[in-house]
Motif scaffolding. Sequence first.
Motif, PDB file in Angstrom:
ATOM      1  N   ARG A 110       1.216   7.069  -6.623  1.00  0.00           N
ATOM      2  CA  ARG A 110       0.213   8.138  -6.705  1.00  0.00           C
ATOM      3  C   ARG A 110       0.842   9.520  -6.489  1.00  0.00           C
ATOM      4  O   ARG A 110       0.550  10.471  -7.220  1.00  0.00           O
ATOM      5  CB  ARG A 110      -0.882   7.932  -5.659  1.00  0.00           C
ATOM      6  N   GLN A 111       1.673   9.618  -5.481  1.00  0.00           N
ATOM      7  CA  GLN A 111       2.298  10.906  -5.169  1.00  0.00           C
ATOM      8  C   GLN A 111       3.218  11.371  -6.292  1.00  0.00           C
ATOM      9  O   GLN A 111       3.222  12.557  -6.638  1.00  0.00           O
ATOM     10  CB  GLN A 111       3.068  10.808  -3.854  1.00  0.00           C
ATOM     11  N   ALA A 166       0.825  -1.210   0.000  1.00  0.00           N
ATOM     12  CA  ALA A 166       0.000   0.000   0.000  1.00  0.00           C
ATOM     13  C   ALA A 166       0.861   1.263   0.000  1.00  0.00           C
ATOM     14  O   ALA A 166       0.525   2.255  -0.656  1.00  0.00           O
ATOM     15  CB  ALA A 166      -0.943  -0.004   1.202  1.00  0.00           C
ATOM     16  N   HIS A 167       1.982   1.228   0.682  1.00  0.00           N
ATOM     17  CA  HIS A 167       2.881   2.389   0.719  1.00  0.00           C
ATOM     18  C   HIS A 167       3.555   2.593  -0.633  1.00  0.00           C
ATOM     19  O   HIS A 167       3.761   3.736  -1.066  1.00  0.00           O
ATOM     20  CB  HIS A 167       3.936   2.215   1.813  1.00  0.00           C
ATOM     21  N   THR A 216       1.016  12.516  -9.185  1.00  0.00           N
ATOM     22  CA  THR A 216       0.388  13.796  -8.843  1.00  0.00           C
ATOM     23  C   THR A 216       1.382  14.939  -9.036  1.00  0.00           C
ATOM     24  O   THR A 216       1.006  16.037  -9.437  1.00  0.00           O
ATOM     25  CB  THR A 216      -0.126  13.770  -7.384  1.00  0.00           C
ATOM     26  N   ASP A 273       1.026   4.105  -2.891  1.00  0.00           N
ATOM     27  CA  ASP A 273       0.850   5.501  -2.519  1.00  0.00           C
ATOM     28  C   ASP A 273       1.994   6.345  -3.081  1.00  0.00           C
ATOM     29  O   ASP A 273       1.775   7.474  -3.535  1.00  0.00           O
ATOM     30  CB  ASP A 273       0.769   5.643  -0.998  1.00  0.00           C
ATOM     31  N   ALA A 324      -3.095   3.488  -9.645  1.00  0.00           N
ATOM     32  CA  ALA A 324      -2.273   4.414  -8.858  1.00  0.00           C
ATOM     33  C   ALA A 324      -1.574   5.436  -9.757  1.00  0.00           C
ATOM     34  O   ALA A 324      -1.080   6.445  -9.267  1.00  0.00           O
ATOM     35  CB  ALA A 324      -1.246   3.645  -8.042  1.00  0.00           C
TER      36      ALA A 324
END
Length: 75
Positions: A29-30, A22-23, A33, A26, A64
């Motif tokens: 995703r970051q 999950a990290h 973004t 993430d 993601a």
Amino acid sequence: LSLTSLDRELARRLEPRAAAPAHRLDAVRQLRTAGIPVAVAIAPVIPGLNEQEIPALLQAAREAGAQRAAYSLLR
């Protein structure tokens, strides 16, 4: 970024000191973004242990924001 499994326990057994799945997702995703191109490596793929997760790993990575993916088969 590499992804081994979406199963946290299996991922921990394969890579004891690495970030949880999950990290890692993430982080994808970051990065996306922030406008940074992201690729993932499905690795290691171990027949009989995690190869059945490849479609789910690819989908999770795509959702993601990963733009490319590769894999590494361990024989």
